[in-house]
Scaffold this active site. Sequence first.
Site, PDB file in Angstrom:
ATOM      1  N   GLN A 148       1.567  -6.522  46.311  1.00 54.58           N
ATOM      2  CA  GLN A 148       0.324  -5.892  45.870  1.00 54.58           C
ATOM      3  C   GLN A 148       0.594  -4.851  44.767  1.00 54.58           C
ATOM      4  OE1 GLN A 148      -1.939  -3.279  48.566  1.00 54.58           O
ATOM      5  NE2 GLN A 148      -3.699  -4.601  48.190  1.00 54.58           N
TER       6      GLN A 148
ATOM      7  N   ARG B  35      -8.850   0.177  10.866  1.00 55.78           N
ATOM      8  CA  ARG B  35      -8.515   0.520  12.267  1.00 55.78           C
ATOM      9  C   ARG B  35      -8.551  -0.697  13.192  1.00 55.78           C
ATOM     10  NH1 ARG B  35      -6.474   4.850   9.989  1.00 55.78           N
ATOM     11  NH2 ARG B  35      -7.849   6.647   9.843  1.00 55.78           N
TER      12      ARG B  35
ATOM     13  N   ALA C 182       5.093  13.736   3.221  1.00 56.88           N
ATOM     14  CA  ALA C 182       3.643  13.645   3.469  1.00 56.88           C
ATOM     15  C   ALA C 182       3.263  12.309   4.080  1.00 56.88           C
ATOM     16  CB  ALA C 182       2.872  13.857   2.166  1.00 56.88           C
TER      17      ALA C 182
ATOM     18  N   GLU D  20      -0.608   3.891   9.902  1.00 61.93           N
ATOM     19  CA  GLU D  20      -2.032   4.003   9.539  1.00 61.93           C
ATOM     20  C   GLU D  20      -2.778   5.028  10.398  1.00 61.93           C
ATOM     21  OE1 GLU D  20      -4.095   0.359   8.557  1.00 61.93           O
ATOM     22  OE2 GLU D  20      -2.175  -0.676   8.446  1.00 61.93           O
ATOM     23  N   GLY D  21      -2.151   6.177  10.562  1.00 59.88           N
ATOM     24  CA  GLY D  21      -2.748   7.239  11.369  1.00 59.88           C
ATOM     25  C   GLY D  21      -2.182   7.193  12.767  1.00 59.88           C
TER      26      GLY D  21
ATOM     27  N   GLY E 297      12.534  -7.099  35.077  1.00 56.20           N
ATOM     28  CA  GLY E 297      13.774  -6.467  35.518  1.00 56.20           C
ATOM     29  C   GLY E 297      14.840  -6.583  34.435  1.00 56.20           C
TER      30      GLY E 297
ATOM     31  N   PHE F 192       0.841  -1.192   0.000  1.00 58.54           N
ATOM     32  CA  PHE F 192       0.000   0.000   0.000  1.00 58.54           C
ATOM     33  C   PHE F 192       0.875   1.240   0.000  1.00 58.54           C
ATOM     34  CE2 PHE F 192      -2.451   3.188   2.437  1.00 58.54           C
ATOM     35  CZ  PHE F 192      -3.690   3.122   1.820  1.00 58.54           C
TER      36      PHE F 192
ATOM     37  N   LEU G  63       0.853   5.088   0.122  1.00 60.20           N
ATOM     38  CA  LEU G  63       0.274   6.423   0.293  1.00 60.20           C
ATOM     39  C   LEU G  63       1.364   7.405   0.741  1.00 60.20           C
ATOM     40  CD1 LEU G  63      -2.167   8.298   0.413  1.00 60.20           C
ATOM     41  CD2 LEU G  63      -2.683   7.446   2.689  1.00 60.20           C
TER      42      LEU G  63
END
Length: 391
Positions: free
Chosen positions: A282, A246, A129, A369-370, A345, A122, A124
């Site tokens: 805890q 998404r 940009a 993707e955003g 650790g 893909f 884009l």
Amino acid sequence: MDFELSPELAELRSTVRRLARDKVQPRARDIDTSGEYPADVFDAFRAAGLLGLCIPEEFGGSGAGILGLSIAIEEVAKYSNTAALMLLLTRLPTGPVMIAGSDEQKRRYLPGVAEGTARAAFGLSEPQAGSDVMGIRTRATPDPAVPGGWVLDGTKCWMSGVREADWYTVFAKTGDPASRAHDSVTAFIVERAWDGVEVGRTDHKMGVRGVDTGELVLRDVRVPPDNVIGEVGGFRLAMLGLNAMRPVVAARGIGLAEGALMYATEYVQQRAAFGKTVADFQGVQWEIAKCAVDIEAARLLTYRAAWLADRGCFTKEWVPLLSAAKYHATELAVRASGLAVQLLGAAGYMTDHPTEQWYRDAKQLTIVEGTSQVQLGLVARGVLDRDLWWD
Ligand SMILES: Cc1cc2nc3c(=O)[nH]c(=O)nc-3n(C[C@H](O)[C@H](O)[C@H](O)COP(=O)(O)OP(=O)(O)OC[C@H]3O[C@@H](n4cnc5c(N)ncnc54)[C@H](O)[C@@H]3O)c2cc1C
């Protein structure tokens, strides 16, 4: 309301869970270290029929949809986000074709992806940009020799799977190059074998190694009229493919978070400290609990988003719910993998354990993707426009 998966999806989940344990987990570290494309994992996905999950049956897939693909990705991402990306790439470049493409394009390009005989990527983003998609400079000018044909020039970058792909979904300016109007951009299908199509440099990545990202260089590439996706200037329609993605990206995040939390939990239950185990403290238990709550919240957001996308609910009014899933699940992946490193650790920081790899892999999910900021902007827009409102 029904929170149960259908019997088919439950079966898919247990099949992929087994496959991920058998074929992906043992390879995860080596894929990261060598950086080599894991052809064996691709073959295992092909043999199990996972490459066609999101492709309709009439085009060679199994029609399990975005939800089916997301469930499979969640399982695989427990061990390897590179393997999860391989599954994601069956949808990212094919999405615009499935949503806006012609029947002829679907018949020509989808079955190969579903059967694993062809791969796609893909295109884009460009160096100047990324988030600002209207700033792309790749130009498409009318081909003087072929009515309705186009000539493409430009360079795409950071393209996942660029090297293995047989074809690309590429976005280019068909209108005024300076225009920021959506109808100045068109999506095209470009084949790797065509003259002028070349893979440029590939990137040295922090994580998700094994599937390269890199440049696609287009020099005077002649594209026939049949390879325009949707209409000339139909950027908006093709971009709906990204909205529907998404939950698929979110699934990479929830799987990674689940894998990291389960691993760290098992570790602290056997790690002795101060006469008990680390899990007995805890303070540690609360961190585990907060992460578990976050995971379940992210799963609910993601499954709903996938369910919506499968119902065609990926237009503007649904964007905030889709973006919320991507934002929450991918930020969670960073937090959960960071927690896993912390709970182990020093051991968690070393390559003896997968935690440091998950930590590196997680970070790209909040960018691709955003970015998280872009998703937050979309959620905010949804609230301001009352698309997301509780009244
Ligand atoms: C591993 C990886 C794989 C990728 N694969 C592909 C691929 O297959 N195909 C493809 O086309 N692209 C791909 N990309 C590119 C990815 O889509 C872009 O990186 C992403 O869209 C962000 O663009 P950018 O990197 O130019 O960042 P920029 O847009 O320059 O953003 C820089 C920072 O500014 C913030 N920012 C930008 N705009 C706003 C705003 N409006 N409000 C608030 N903050 C803002 C961003 O959130 C970010 O923090 C990939 C990237 C990575 C890292």
